[in-house]
Design a protein around this motif. Structure first.
Motif, PDB file in Angstrom:
ATOM      1  N   GLY A 146       5.245 -10.789   8.017  1.00 24.49           N
ATOM      2  CA  GLY A 146       3.923 -10.944   7.436  1.00 24.49           C
ATOM      3  C   GLY A 146       2.896 -11.523   8.385  1.00 24.49           C
ATOM      4  O   GLY A 146       1.691 -11.449   8.128  1.00 24.49           O
ATOM      5  N   SER A 147       3.345 -12.096   9.492  1.00 25.65           N
ATOM      6  CA  SER A 147       2.403 -12.668  10.457  1.00 25.65           C
ATOM      7  C   SER A 147       2.847 -12.434  11.893  1.00 25.65           C
ATOM      8  O   SER A 147       2.246 -12.966  12.830  1.00 25.65           O
ATOM      9  N   PRO A 289       3.704  -1.114  -1.326  1.00 26.81           N
ATOM     10  CA  PRO A 289       4.055  -2.528  -1.443  1.00 26.81           C
ATOM     11  C   PRO A 289       2.846  -3.423  -1.208  1.00 26.81           C
ATOM     12  O   PRO A 289       1.909  -3.064  -0.486  1.00 26.81           O
ATOM     13  N   GLU A 290       2.876  -4.581  -1.788  1.00 29.69           N
ATOM     14  CA  GLU A 290       1.733  -5.494  -1.776  1.00 29.69           C
ATOM     15  C   GLU A 290       1.247  -5.817  -0.371  1.00 29.69           C
ATOM     16  O   GLU A 290       0.036  -5.916  -0.122  1.00 29.69           O
ATOM     17  N   PHE A 292       1.147  -4.004   2.275  1.00 26.56           N
ATOM     18  CA  PHE A 292       0.366  -2.918   2.866  1.00 26.56           C
ATOM     19  C   PHE A 292      -0.939  -2.701   2.099  1.00 26.56           C
ATOM     20  O   PHE A 292      -1.928  -2.251   2.683  1.00 26.56           O
ATOM     21  N   VAL A 293      -0.932  -3.019   0.817  1.00 28.31           N
ATOM     22  CA  VAL A 293      -2.181  -3.011   0.050  1.00 28.31           C
ATOM     23  C   VAL A 293      -3.129  -4.044   0.652  1.00 28.31           C
ATOM     24  O   VAL A 293      -4.331  -3.786   0.835  1.00 28.31           O
ATOM     25  N   ALA A 294      -2.572  -5.227   0.993  1.00 27.32           N
ATOM     26  CA  ALA A 294      -3.390  -6.289   1.588  1.00 27.32           C
ATOM     27  C   ALA A 294      -3.952  -5.861   2.940  1.00 27.32           C
ATOM     28  O   ALA A 294      -5.119  -6.131   3.256  1.00 27.32           O
ATOM     29  N   ILE A 295      -3.156  -5.173   3.740  1.00 20.95           N
ATOM     30  CA  ILE A 295      -3.637  -4.663   5.030  1.00 20.95           C
ATOM     31  C   ILE A 295      -4.763  -3.657   4.804  1.00 20.95           C
ATOM     32  O   ILE A 295      -5.769  -3.654   5.515  1.00 20.95           O
ATOM     33  N   GLY A 296      -4.583  -2.791   3.799  1.00 15.86           N
ATOM     34  CA  GLY A 296      -5.607  -1.810   3.478  1.00 15.86           C
ATOM     35  C   GLY A 296      -6.931  -2.449   3.122  1.00 15.86           C
ATOM     36  O   GLY A 296      -7.998  -1.960   3.511  1.00 15.86           O
ATOM     37  N   ARG A 303      -5.321   2.240   7.841  1.00 13.16           N
ATOM     38  CA  ARG A 303      -4.432   1.363   8.600  1.00 13.16           C
ATOM     39  C   ARG A 303      -3.231   0.917   7.761  1.00 13.16           C
ATOM     40  O   ARG A 303      -2.095   0.901   8.246  1.00 13.16           O
ATOM     41  N   GLY A 304      -3.471   0.557   6.516  1.00 11.92           N
ATOM     42  CA  GLY A 304      -2.382   0.137   5.646  1.00 11.92           C
ATOM     43  C   GLY A 304      -1.387   1.255   5.391  1.00 11.92           C
ATOM     44  O   GLY A 304      -0.165   1.040   5.410  1.00 11.92           O
TER      45      GLY A 304
END
Length: 336
Positions: A146-147, A289-290, A292-296, A303-304
């Motif tokens: 995640g980081s 998944p959450e 990749f939604v956050a990356i989007g 990108r996500g």
């Protein structure tokens, strides 16, 4: 002195003046307290080895998509072969074996499902393009845990520059770059012969006479040639004769295996499947998944979606495709 400091002192005393010393690393993106036992490069190697992205490589294509057989290379076994070849060269040249191993184990973490055919699809769909070496760096910098894994500068440089376009800053990175070349040329010949696409007698005579008539002999010739040409020198290279023979053998593989052979017969299907998955998730972002939604939301939907698909194994991509696009059976009440 603790164990790490003793190891660092041993490196100073025993490694080549051209080797990269653990104690002289340029450091990490985020500073960390050093380990009392492991050097910085040993820690990087272990972080890569224990990552989810590393484990997923066992189900990612090298050349043959969904081969029926237990002995064909996968992205993971390719990585292990690169690491073995690179470590042998580094040890002989008295370079930093831990740094070499860390780069080798991490160099393909960003590879797509279905090998270079998957990379081709994402490169076409992403407006800024897609290259697996850049995605490998993104895996260790951003996606894993995640980081990211917060690796040292030297390992990250080797991962980013391991391909033919790259120019690694360390000799250890240069060793991995040439070991990658040696590994895939030789094991792809081996797999192509196993698949019946090639016969030993099909191999071009001139480079085989120079490099060797068997898988083991060719690898042995290449490794020993590199050691001889590079020993106590500030560069890694092959002799002109061995280099030209290796290039000719690689060109032969492109002509007979990588382009248009039965080994690539499933590529169009795999590419179409990834295209449809990319289109679907771009329109149905919340079904990812959450993480990749956050990356989007942070870096853009494209990108996500790219990160999600690039991280898939072959089998998981097929599973998601079936789940989304293939009608499933449903129970029928026989009494009505």
């Amino acid at each position: 002195m603790n164990i790490r400091e003793i190891t660092e002192e041993q490196e100073i005393k025993t490694l080549s003046p051209y080797a990269t010393l653990s104690s002289k690393s340029r450091g990490r993106l985020v500073p960390e307290e050093k380990c009392s036992v492991r050097t910085e490069f040993q820690r990087d190697r272990d972080r890569i080895l224990h990552s989810k992205a590393f484990r997923r490589m066992k189900h990612k294509t090298q050349v043959f998509i969904s081969p029926e057989g237990d002995h064909y290379r996968t992205r993971l076994t390719h990585t292990l072969e690169v690491a073995q070849i690179a470590r042998t060269i580094s040890r002989a040249l008295r370079l930093n074996e831990d740094l070499t191993e860390a780069i080798a184990l991490g160099h393909d973490l960003g590879h797509t499902p279905f090998g270079h055919s998957g990379e081709y699809v994402l490169n076409r769909l992403m407006k800024d393009g897609f290259r697996h070496e850049e995605q490998s760096l993104r895996v260790v910098d951003v996606l894993e845990r995640g980081s990211g894994l917060n690796l040292t500068w030297e390992v990250r440089d080797g991962i980013r520059n391991h391909n033919s376009r790259g120019n690694p800053a360390t000799l250890e990175g240069q060793v991995v770059k040439i070991a990658d070349w040696i590994a895939y040329i030789n094991h792809d010949i081996d797999d192509a012969i196993r698949a019946g696409i090639l016969r030993e007698t099909d191999l071009p005579r001139e480079p085989i006479d120079i490099l060797g008539k068997s898988h083991a002999l060719r690898i042995d010739t290449m490794i020993k040639d590199i050691i001889k040409e590079s020993y106590e020198k500030p560069f890694i290279k092959m002799s002109k004769e061995v280099y030209e023979a290796t290039v000719e053998l690689r060109s032969f593989l492109f002509e007979r295996v990588y382009v248009g052979s039965s080994a690539k017969s499933q590529e169009i299907k795999a590419q179409k499947m990834l295209e449809l998955l990319f289109e679907y998730f771009s329109k149905n972002v919340e079904s990812m998944p959450e993480e990749f939604v956050a990356i989007g939301k942070k870096e853009g939907i494209e990108r996500g979606v790219c990160d999600y698909i690039a991280g898939m194994t072959d089998s998981f991509a097929v599973h998601k495709f079936r789940e989304i696009f293939v009608p499933s059976s449903w129970p029928i009440n026989a009494s009505k």
